[in-house]
Design a protein around this motif. Structure first.
Motif, PDB file in Angstrom:
ATOM      1  N   PRO A 102       0.818  -1.219   0.000  1.00 22.95           N
ATOM      2  CA  PRO A 102       0.000   0.000   0.000  1.00 22.95           C
ATOM      3  C   PRO A 102       0.849   1.266   0.000  1.00 22.95           C
ATOM      4  CG  PRO A 102      -0.035  -1.064   2.153  1.00 22.95           C
ATOM      5  CD  PRO A 102       0.625  -2.018   1.224  1.00 22.95           C
ATOM      6  N   ASP A 103       0.319   2.291  -0.628  1.00 24.07           N
ATOM      7  CA  ASP A 103       0.884   3.624  -0.542  1.00 24.07           C
ATOM      8  C   ASP A 103       0.321   4.235   0.738  1.00 24.07           C
ATOM      9  OD1 ASP A 103       1.135   6.470  -0.706  1.00 24.07           O
ATOM     10  OD2 ASP A 103       1.472   6.306  -2.857  1.00 24.07           O
ATOM     11  N   LEU A 104       1.128   4.294   1.794  1.00 23.18           N
ATOM     12  CA  LEU A 104       0.610   4.676   3.102  1.00 23.18           C
ATOM     13  C   LEU A 104       0.136   6.127   3.140  1.00 23.18           C
ATOM     14  CD1 LEU A 104       3.134   2.796   5.409  1.00 23.18           C
ATOM     15  CD2 LEU A 104       0.813   2.113   4.757  1.00 23.18           C
ATOM     16  N   CYS A 119      -7.406  -0.107   7.581  1.00 26.90           N
ATOM     17  CA  CYS A 119      -7.957  -1.136   6.704  1.00 26.90           C
ATOM     18  C   CYS A 119      -7.403  -2.490   7.094  1.00 26.90           C
ATOM     19  CB  CYS A 119      -7.616  -0.827   5.245  1.00 26.90           C
ATOM     20  SG  CYS A 119      -8.234  -2.087   4.093  1.00 26.90           S
ATOM     21  N   TYR A 120      -8.293  -3.437   7.323  1.00 22.84           N
ATOM     22  CA  TYR A 120      -7.966  -4.821   7.658  1.00 22.84           C
ATOM     23  C   TYR A 120      -8.208  -5.639   6.398  1.00 22.84           C
ATOM     24  CZ  TYR A 120      -8.371  -9.217  10.435  1.00 22.84           C
ATOM     25  OH  TYR A 120      -8.242 -10.488  10.976  1.00 22.84           O
ATOM     26  N   ALA A 121      -7.125  -5.940   5.681  1.00 22.90           N
ATOM     27  CA  ALA A 121      -7.228  -6.714   4.439  1.00 22.90           C
ATOM     28  C   ALA A 121      -7.047  -8.187   4.778  1.00 22.90           C
ATOM     29  CB  ALA A 121      -6.156  -6.263   3.452  1.00 22.90           C
ATOM     30  N   TYR A 122      -7.925  -9.045   4.259  1.00 25.06           N
ATOM     31  CA  TYR A 122      -7.877 -10.459   4.641  1.00 25.06           C
ATOM     32  C   TYR A 122      -8.188 -11.343   3.441  1.00 25.06           C
ATOM     33  CZ  TYR A 122     -12.993 -10.295   4.700  1.00 25.06           C
ATOM     34  OH  TYR A 122     -14.312 -10.144   4.344  1.00 25.06           O
ATOM     35  N   MET A 135      -3.210  -5.731   8.740  1.00 24.27           N
ATOM     36  CA  MET A 135      -3.892  -4.536   9.227  1.00 24.27           C
ATOM     37  C   MET A 135      -3.003  -3.322   9.021  1.00 24.27           C
ATOM     38  SD  MET A 135      -6.489  -3.089  10.627  1.00 24.27           S
ATOM     39  CE  MET A 135      -6.930  -1.592  11.509  1.00 24.27           C
ATOM     40  N   PHE A 136      -3.485  -2.380   8.198  1.00 25.59           N
ATOM     41  CA  PHE A 136      -2.766  -1.148   7.917  1.00 25.59           C
ATOM     42  C   PHE A 136      -3.520   0.018   8.567  1.00 25.59           C
ATOM     43  CE2 PHE A 136      -2.279  -3.998   4.220  1.00 25.59           C
ATOM     44  CZ  PHE A 136      -0.901  -4.213   4.270  1.00 25.59           C
ATOM     45  N   ALA A 137      -2.833   0.760   9.418  1.00 26.83           N
ATOM     46  CA  ALA A 137      -3.504   1.871  10.114  1.00 26.83           C
ATOM     47  C   ALA A 137      -2.588   3.086  10.193  1.00 26.83           C
ATOM     48  CB  ALA A 137      -3.942   1.430  11.507  1.00 26.83           C
ATOM     49  N   PRO A 138      -2.181   3.639   9.053  1.00 27.09           N
ATOM     50  CA  PRO A 138      -1.272   4.788   9.088  1.00 27.09           C
ATOM     51  C   PRO A 138      -1.881   6.022   9.739  1.00 27.09           C
ATOM     52  CG  PRO A 138      -2.118   4.440   6.855  1.00 27.09           C
ATOM     53  CD  PRO A 138      -2.524   3.239   7.665  1.00 27.09           C
ATOM     54  N   SER A 139      -3.207   6.099   9.813  1.00 24.91           N
ATOM     55  CA  SER A 139      -3.850   7.259  10.425  1.00 24.91           C
ATOM     56  C   SER A 139      -3.553   7.366  11.918  1.00 24.91           C
ATOM     57  CB  SER A 139      -5.365   7.203  10.216  1.00 24.91           C
ATOM     58  OG  SER A 139      -5.685   7.400   8.852  1.00 24.91           O
ATOM     59  N   ILE A 140      -3.193   6.249  12.559  1.00 27.77           N
ATOM     60  CA  ILE A 140      -2.838   6.290  13.982  1.00 27.77           C
ATOM     61  C   ILE A 140      -1.365   5.933  14.176  1.00 27.77           C
ATOM     62  CG2 ILE A 140      -5.177   5.861  14.813  1.00 27.77           C
ATOM     63  CD1 ILE A 140      -4.336   2.926  15.285  1.00 27.77           C
ATOM     64  N   GLY A 141      -0.581   6.062  13.104  1.00 20.38           N
ATOM     65  CA  GLY A 141       0.848   5.848  13.219  1.00 20.38           C
ATOM     66  C   GLY A 141       1.291   4.406  13.192  1.00 20.38           C
ATOM     67  N   VAL A 142       0.439   3.499  12.692  1.00 18.69           N
ATOM     68  CA  VAL A 142       0.790   2.073  12.612  1.00 18.69           C
ATOM     69  C   VAL A 142       0.788   1.679  11.136  1.00 18.69           C
ATOM     70  CG1 VAL A 142       0.204  -0.268  13.332  1.00 18.69           C
ATOM     71  CG2 VAL A 142      -0.285   1.657  14.853  1.00 18.69           C
ATOM     72  N   PRO A 143       1.953   1.651  10.484  1.00 19.75           N
ATOM     73  CA  PRO A 143       1.976   1.259   9.074  1.00 19.75           C
ATOM     74  C   PRO A 143       1.385  -0.127   8.856  1.00 19.75           C
ATOM     75  CG  PRO A 143       4.063   2.259   9.700  1.00 19.75           C
ATOM     76  CD  PRO A 143       3.281   2.054  10.965  1.00 19.75           C
ATOM     77  N   GLU A 144       1.778  -1.105   9.707  1.00 17.70           N
ATOM     78  CA  GLU A 144       1.198  -2.444   9.656  1.00 17.70           C
ATOM     79  C   GLU A 144       1.300  -3.074  11.034  1.00 17.70           C
ATOM     80  OE1 GLU A 144       1.356  -6.739   7.255  1.00 17.70           O
ATOM     81  OE2 GLU A 144       2.502  -5.014   6.510  1.00 17.70           O
ATOM     82  N   ASP A 145       0.209  -3.666  11.490  1.00 17.93           N
ATOM     83  CA  ASP A 145       0.151  -4.273  12.817  1.00 17.93           C
ATOM     84  C   ASP A 145       0.552  -5.748  12.741  1.00 17.93           C
ATOM     85  OD1 ASP A 145      -0.258  -4.430  15.504  1.00 17.93           O
ATOM     86  OD2 ASP A 145      -2.402  -3.976  15.449  1.00 17.93           O
ATOM     87  N   ILE A 146       1.279  -6.225  13.765  1.00 17.97           N
ATOM     88  CA  ILE A 146       1.666  -7.634  13.810  1.00 17.97           C
ATOM     89  C   ILE A 146       0.454  -8.518  14.068  1.00 17.97           C
ATOM     90  CG2 ILE A 146       2.963  -9.341  15.146  1.00 17.97           C
ATOM     91  CD1 ILE A 146       5.101  -7.198  15.561  1.00 17.97           C
ATOM     92  N   ALA A 147      -0.398  -8.115  15.014  1.00 15.84           N
ATOM     93  CA  ALA A 147      -1.591  -8.892  15.363  1.00 15.84           C
ATOM     94  C   ALA A 147      -2.657  -7.922  15.846  1.00 15.84           C
ATOM     95  CB  ALA A 147      -1.280  -9.918  16.451  1.00 15.84           C
TER      96      ALA A 147
END
Length: 208
Positions: A102-104, A119-122, A135-147
């Motif tokens: 993704p383009d963050l 966005c939770y892509a599955y 799980m990509f959440a750049p709006s809260i400073g998390v480019p990608e979550d581990i879990a």
């Protein structure tokens, strides 16, 4: 010390009572934890999940942030919330999910525009309820979550509408920290109830 083994979820209940409460600023969550030899199994009730369909400009913007066209994703995308809304985006295969880049900057702009946490892509779950997610959440400073247990609970609520009541979702592979989050849904007098959790292995004990 607790370390996940294989695809296993980091255990948030190590050292706690068998039925701990998880507390946040807004509510308490009912948890359960039990020992299994050298391991721990834990789960909690994330609370009710609201769902609505996603489409049109909202879906196009978020899909575009992933480098996808609207036609490249399955047609059951939805927005789910058990506190803050996030878009659940169905990717047609694990291979396609793994290839997402993704383009963050674009994704953050899309999520901010439509008030989404991320966005939770599955991938589509197989007949055993096994899926993969990112799980990509750049709006809260998390480019990608581990879990991400809350988003997996949202997926469980969505999947229950199609008759799937048990899920095991693999996450973190792309980041080198594999984990699996489990989710079960059952119906009671108040509606659907969800539990999410996982397992962890104790690899070392130490004094606090």
């Amino acid at each position: 010390m607790v370390r996940p083994t294989g695809h296993q979820l980091r255990n948030p209940f190590a050292g706690l009572a068998p039925r701990p409460d998880l507390r946040t600023a807004h509510r308490n969550f009912d948890g359960q934890a039990s020992r299994n030899g050298d391991g721990l199994t834990a789960s909690f009730d994330p609370g009710p999940v609201s769902l609505r369909s996603a489409g049109g400009p909202e879906l196009r913007a978020v899909a575009g942030g992933h480098g996808l066209t609207e036609n490249a994703v399955a047609d059951d995308a939805c927005v789910a919330s058990n506190g803050r809304p996030r878009l659940l985006l169905t990717i047609r295969s694990r291979a396609a999910l793994a290839e997402l880049t993704p383009d963050l900057t674009l994704l953050r702009a899309a999520c901010d525009r439509y008030g989404l946490l991320g966005c939770y892509a599955y991938s589509l779950p197989d007949r055993h309820g096994r899926a993969a997610a990112r799980m990509f959440a750049p709006s809260i400073g998390v480019p990608e979550d581990i879990a991400n247990a809350n988003s997996t609970a949202c997926l469980a609520a969505h999947a229950a509408g199609f008759g799937a009541y048990r899920l095991a979702v693999d996450m973190g592979d792309h980041l080198g920290s594999p984990s699996t989050i489990t989710a079960t849904v059952h119906r009671d007098r108040t509606g659907h109830r969800i539990r999410v959790g996982g397992q962890a292995a104790i690899v070392r004990r130490g004094m606090r």
